[in-house]
Design a protein around this motif. Structure first.
Motif, PDB file in Angstrom:
ATOM      1  N   ARG A 186       0.863  -1.177   0.000  1.00 35.14           N
ATOM      2  CA  ARG A 186       0.000   0.000   0.000  1.00 35.14           C
ATOM      3  C   ARG A 186       0.904   1.232   0.000  1.00 35.14           C
ATOM      4  N   ASP A 187       0.597   2.184  -0.863  1.00 36.86           N
ATOM      5  CA  ASP A 187       1.448   3.378  -0.993  1.00 36.86           C
ATOM      6  C   ASP A 187       0.671   4.596  -0.499  1.00 36.86           C
ATOM      7  N   GLY A 188       1.357   5.736  -0.497  1.00 34.30           N
ATOM      8  CA  GLY A 188       0.662   6.991  -0.224  1.00 34.30           C
ATOM      9  C   GLY A 188       0.693   7.429   1.225  1.00 34.30           C
ATOM     10  N   PHE A 189       1.705   7.035   1.970  1.00 33.21           N
ATOM     11  CA  PHE A 189       1.776   7.475   3.361  1.00 33.21           C
ATOM     12  C   PHE A 189       2.724   8.656   3.543  1.00 33.21           C
ATOM     13  N   ALA A 190       3.993   8.439   3.169  1.00 32.82           N
ATOM     14  CA  ALA A 190       5.005   9.414   3.567  1.00 32.82           C
ATOM     15  C   ALA A 190       5.244  10.470   2.490  1.00 32.82           C
ATOM     16  N   GLN A 191       5.082  11.727   2.871  1.00 35.79           N
ATOM     17  CA  GLN A 191       5.409  12.882   2.030  1.00 35.79           C
ATOM     18  C   GLN A 191       5.911  13.952   2.975  1.00 35.79           C
ATOM     19  N   GLY A 278      10.314  -1.991   4.767  1.00 34.00           N
ATOM     20  CA  GLY A 278      10.247  -1.193   5.997  1.00 34.00           C
ATOM     21  C   GLY A 278       8.803  -1.045   6.453  1.00 34.00           C
ATOM     22  N   ARG A 279       7.888  -1.444   5.601  1.00 33.06           N
ATOM     23  CA  ARG A 279       6.458  -1.474   5.927  1.00 33.06           C
ATOM     24  C   ARG A 279       5.910  -2.834   5.516  1.00 33.06           C
ATOM     25  N   TRP A 280       4.922  -3.321   6.264  1.00 30.17           N
ATOM     26  CA  TRP A 280       4.166  -4.485   5.817  1.00 30.17           C
ATOM     27  C   TRP A 280       3.420  -4.086   4.553  1.00 30.17           C
ATOM     28  N   SER A 329      16.402  -1.206   4.432  1.00 30.65           N
ATOM     29  CA  SER A 329      15.077  -1.334   3.807  1.00 30.65           C
ATOM     30  C   SER A 329      14.801  -0.100   2.945  1.00 30.65           C
ATOM     31  N   HIS A 330      13.870  -0.233   2.004  1.00 27.72           N
ATOM     32  CA  HIS A 330      13.611   0.863   1.054  1.00 27.72           C
ATOM     33  C   HIS A 330      13.255   2.174   1.760  1.00 27.72           C
ATOM     34  N   ILE A 331      12.292   2.135   2.680  1.00 27.62           N
ATOM     35  CA  ILE A 331      11.855   3.440   3.222  1.00 27.62           C
ATOM     36  C   ILE A 331      12.877   4.023   4.192  1.00 27.62           C
ATOM     37  N   MET A 334      15.466   5.697   1.955  1.00 28.18           N
ATOM     38  CA  MET A 334      14.962   6.880   1.250  1.00 28.18           C
ATOM     39  C   MET A 334      14.639   8.039   2.204  1.00 28.18           C
ATOM     40  N   ASN A 335      14.377   7.708   3.452  1.00 25.99           N
ATOM     41  CA  ASN A 335      14.157   8.747   4.469  1.00 25.99           C
ATOM     42  C   ASN A 335      14.526   8.161   5.827  1.00 25.99           C
ATOM     43  N   PRO A 336      15.815   8.273   6.176  1.00 27.65           N
ATOM     44  CA  PRO A 336      16.248   7.665   7.454  1.00 27.65           C
ATOM     45  C   PRO A 336      15.681   8.388   8.680  1.00 27.65           C
ATOM     46  N   ARG A 337      14.863   9.408   8.431  1.00 32.72           N
ATOM     47  CA  ARG A 337      14.254  10.193   9.520  1.00 32.72           C
ATOM     48  C   ARG A 337      15.374  10.632  10.474  1.00 32.72           C
ATOM     49  N   ASN A 338      15.272  10.352  11.788  1.00 27.86           N
ATOM     50  CA  ASN A 338      16.319  10.849  12.691  1.00 27.86           C
ATOM     51  C   ASN A 338      17.435   9.838  12.935  1.00 27.86           C
ATOM     52  N   ILE A 352       9.348  14.932  -2.801  1.00 27.73           N
ATOM     53  CA  ILE A 352       7.895  14.762  -2.955  1.00 27.73           C
ATOM     54  C   ILE A 352       7.680  13.676  -3.996  1.00 27.73           C
ATOM     55  N   ARG A 353       6.792  12.750  -3.716  1.00 23.30           N
ATOM     56  CA  ARG A 353       6.529  11.650  -4.665  1.00 23.30           C
ATOM     57  C   ARG A 353       5.117  11.760  -5.211  1.00 23.30           C
ATOM     58  N   ARG A 354       4.996  11.728  -6.517  1.00 20.40           N
ATOM     59  CA  ARG A 354       3.684  11.677  -7.175  1.00 20.40           C
ATOM     60  C   ARG A 354       3.750  10.545  -8.196  1.00 20.40           C
TER      61      ARG A 354
HETATM   62  C1  HEM Z   1       8.931   1.087  -8.730  1.00 21.48           C
HETATM   63  C2  HEM Z   1       9.695   1.714  -7.878  1.00 21.48           C
HETATM   64  C3  HEM Z   1       9.318   1.971  -6.448  1.00 21.48           C
HETATM   65  C4  HEM Z   1       8.516   1.259  -5.610  1.00 21.48           C
HETATM   66  C5  HEM Z   1       7.783  -0.046  -5.886  1.00 21.48           C
HETATM   67  C6  HEM Z   1       8.474   1.982  -4.364  1.00 21.48           C
HETATM   68  C7  HEM Z   1       7.734   1.591  -3.261  1.00 21.48           C
HETATM   69  C8  HEM Z   1       7.585   2.334  -2.120  1.00 21.48           C
HETATM   70  C9  HEM Z   1       6.698   2.016  -1.046  1.00 21.48           C
HETATM   71  C10 HEM Z   1       5.789   0.799  -0.978  1.00 21.48           C
HETATM   72  C11 HEM Z   1       6.824   2.993  -0.120  1.00 21.48           C
HETATM   73  C12 HEM Z   1       6.073   3.078   1.218  1.00 21.48           C
HETATM   74  C13 HEM Z   1       4.841   3.931   1.103  1.00 21.48           C
HETATM   75  C14 HEM Z   1       4.924   5.263   1.789  1.00 21.48           C
HETATM   76  O1  HEM Z   1       5.729   5.446   2.712  1.00 21.48           O
HETATM   77  O2  HEM Z   1       4.153   6.164   1.399  1.00 21.48           O
HETATM   78  C15 HEM Z   1       7.795   3.931  -0.602  1.00 21.48           C
HETATM   79  C16 HEM Z   1       8.190   5.052   0.073  1.00 21.48           C
HETATM   80  C17 HEM Z   1       9.161   5.914  -0.405  1.00 21.48           C
HETATM   81  N1  HEM Z   1       9.849   5.814  -1.567  1.00 21.48           N
HETATM   82 FE1  HEM Z   1       9.646   4.398  -2.974  1.00 21.48          FE
HETATM   83  N2  HEM Z   1       9.261   3.080  -4.460  1.00 21.48           N
HETATM   84  C18 HEM Z   1       9.795   3.120  -5.722  1.00 21.48           C
HETATM   85  C19 HEM Z   1      10.640   4.078  -6.234  1.00 21.48           C
HETATM   86  C20 HEM Z   1      11.185   5.109  -5.518  1.00 21.48           C
HETATM   87  C21 HEM Z   1      12.159   6.055  -6.028  1.00 21.48           C
HETATM   88  C22 HEM Z   1      12.748   6.066  -7.435  1.00 21.48           C
HETATM   89  C23 HEM Z   1      12.428   6.917  -5.008  1.00 21.48           C
HETATM   90  C24 HEM Z   1      13.346   8.107  -4.969  1.00 21.48           C
HETATM   91  C25 HEM Z   1      14.462   8.201  -5.598  1.00 21.48           C
HETATM   92  C26 HEM Z   1      11.607   6.530  -3.877  1.00 21.48           C
HETATM   93  C27 HEM Z   1      11.560   7.191  -2.679  1.00 21.48           C
HETATM   94  C28 HEM Z   1      10.699   6.891  -1.660  1.00 21.48           C
HETATM   95  C29 HEM Z   1      10.542   7.727  -0.481  1.00 21.48           C
HETATM   96  C30 HEM Z   1      11.267   9.045  -0.198  1.00 21.48           C
HETATM   97  C31 HEM Z   1       9.575   7.107   0.314  1.00 21.48           C
HETATM   98  C32 HEM Z   1       9.041   7.614   1.644  1.00 21.48           C
HETATM   99  C33 HEM Z   1       9.930   7.178   2.778  1.00 21.48           C
HETATM  100  C34 HEM Z   1       9.518   7.833   4.081  1.00 21.48           C
HETATM  101  O3  HEM Z   1       9.409   9.054   4.103  1.00 21.48           O
HETATM  102  O4  HEM Z   1       9.312   7.110   5.056  1.00 21.48           O
HETATM  103  N3  HEM Z   1      10.891   5.418  -4.221  1.00 21.48           N
HETATM  104  N4  HEM Z   1       8.246   3.517  -1.833  1.00 21.48           N
END
Ligand code: HEM
Length: 472
Positions: A186-191, A278-280, A329-331, A334-338, A352-354
């Protein structure tokens, strides 16, 4: 709090539209004067953001700004211009020279630096994405398919008949059930919540990001420093940048990896999926619910966490070693927070992600259907170099920024398989064990199929470009 000029700022920078369909038009300027006129019509202030039912409105669809809605519009249209596009539209060299180098170089030139190599390299990109013919991207978000089609026809009618621009390609995306991305999360949480911007859809307890991290003309997070505004001010102020990416996802490969890793380690498949992200898959962060998917945690609480106790979240569990949420983990990358990381701190590279997923939901019963699936992703920030490129080059594709990551890469995004590195590794730290669990054999689950760096001009900047004199 900065006084943001909402009516001048493109809506997609400050607002989550939450619309289910998106079409991205990739255009090339053929008649600069006509193309400038086209842009001017997008900001001439006549239409109201709603699509007339007969589909034959005379008024041009209008640029969506961040101005407050009373009624949510049926569509939102935004514009991005590549550096080659600004040049093709007739921006003088003196002005072009004030844009940052990475933007001027463009996504294809910067590809290797951020890990777009092998299958992700520009030679393999779709359509004209690697070419300097790509000038304008239009992002059309809509509430429904019929609206998307009606507005598409009207927009096309504005640039095709007079030869203003040729359409190189168009790319469609649509939301999946339950707001999931492919791979099932599920997406759309962190911005980031922007100082002076709109209230967050999902509150996160983190400090607000200064407006100058996302818009030209405002203070940045670095004291006494603002990113230089491209000249003249009418062109640069209230603008931003977007890295647009077509990211294909290998859903079958990802699911197979989970099965193989579960067999290899004896861990639950879903727990492995959670550790990678980093998320279920339901969006609950491991930091709040380390051993079960935590369905009882309400949606609006799923972004209220930190990895270590901090001023903003003093009662956070101290997960400095990643026992709950792995540092790799991915999140967390991408945002190690503190968390303590190299690169000037965890909160210094927000983005910002859109965007929306493309392709139908993956069907495990039909894994080889030959249909491409992925994400049309827009990654917005004032500095492509300090935000998007930094995340990709330093945090996704390297491990040296946090203790104990070794040379591992982001398990979801990392360019894991190439000749030098045939299978990536992912480390799961376990409390009480000296060595982490090592998952091996990660392949590249996400491949870049096209990319573009675009300037997101303000409404004033679009008027400025529309009024540029013709070059003789
Ligand atoms: C197909 C490629 C990708 C997938 C499947 C993916 C998947 C996800 C998922 C499932 C989340 C958690 C939802 C959320 O926190 O809102 C997330 C968060 C995030 N992703 Fe990705 N992502 C992808 C590509 C990218 C790319 C290219 C970047 C940046 C270079 C990125 C940066 C982030 C950031 C910044 C977060 C929020 C982390 C946070 O603030 O906790 N993602 N992504």
């Amino acid at each position: 709090m900065p006084d943001l000029q909402y009516a001048d700022i493109q809506g997609l920078i400050l607002r989550t539209y939450a619309m289910p369909v998106l079409r991205v038009f990739a255009l090339s300027v053929t008649q600069p004067g006509m193309a400038r006129q086209f842009l001017g019509r997008l900001v001439n202030g006549v239409e109201d953001g709603n699509c007339d039912p007969d589909g034959h409105g005379d008024d041009a669809p209008q640029l969506a700004t961040a101005t407050d809605w009373t009624i949510k519009p049926q569509y939102c249209l935004n514009v991005g211009l590549t550096y080659a596009g600004l040049a093709a539209l007739g921006l003088p060299a003196s002005s072009l020279a004030t844009f940052p180098e990475e933007f001027a170089s463009g996504a294809a030139t910067r590809a290797e630096w951020i890990g777009d190599t092998g299958e992700s390299s520009p030679e393999k990109w779709k359509d004209h994405f690697a070419s300097s013919d790509l000038h304008v991207l239009l992002f059309l978000f809509a509430q429904a398919d019929d609206i998307l089609e009606r507005v598409s026809s009207r927009v096309r009618a504005m640039y095709i008949p007079n030869g203003a621009m040729s359409e190189l390609s168009a790319h469609d995306a649509r939301s999946l059930p339950e707001n999931k991305a492919h791979f099932g999360y599920r997406d759309g949480f962190a911005q980031p919540t922007i100082d002076g911007g709109l209230p967050p859809v999902m509150p996160d307890m983190l400090p607000k990001a200064p407006a100058g991290e996302f818009l030209f003309g405002y203070a940045s997070q670095y004291s006494g420093f603002s990113y230089p505004v491209p000249a003249p001010v009418a062109l640069g102020r209230n603008g931003s940048f977007v890295a647009f990416r077509i990211l294909a996802q290998d859903c079958h490969g990802f699911e197979q990896f989970l099965t193989q890793a579960a067999r290899q380690t004896g861990l639950d498949r879903e727990l492995i999926a959670a550790k990678l992200c980093g998320r279920w898959r339901n969006g609950v962060p491991l930091s709040l619910s380390p051993s079960s998917p935590g369905e009882e945690i309400p949606l609006e609480k799923r972004n209220s966490f930190d990895y270590v106790p901090s001023t903003s979240v003093p009662d956070a569990f101290d997960d400095a070693r990643g026992y709950r949420c792995p540092l790799g983990s991915h999140i967390r990358r991408m945002n190690p927070r503190n968390s303590i990381v190299a690169g000037n701190g965890g909160l210094k590279h927000r983005i910002i992600r859109r965007g929306l997923p493309y392709g139908p939901p993956y069907d495990p019963a039909n894994p080889h259907d030959g249909i491409e699936r992925g994400l049309l992703g827009l990654f917005i920030g004032i500095s492509l170099k300090d935000q998007f490129e930094f995340l990709m080059a330093d945090w996704a594709n390297k491990g040296s920024f946090a203790p104990g990551l070794r040379n591992t890469k982001d398990p979801i995004l990392g360019n894991n398989s190439n000749n030098l590195d045939p299978g990536g590794t992912f480390l799961i730290p376990v409390e009480g064990q000296k060595r982490p669990i090592e998952l091996t054999g990660l392949s590249r689950f996400v491949t870049c199929r096209g990319a573009a760096y675009c300037f997101l001009p303000s409404a004033t900047a679009i008027r400025y470009i529309a009024d540029l004199p013709s070059q003789s």
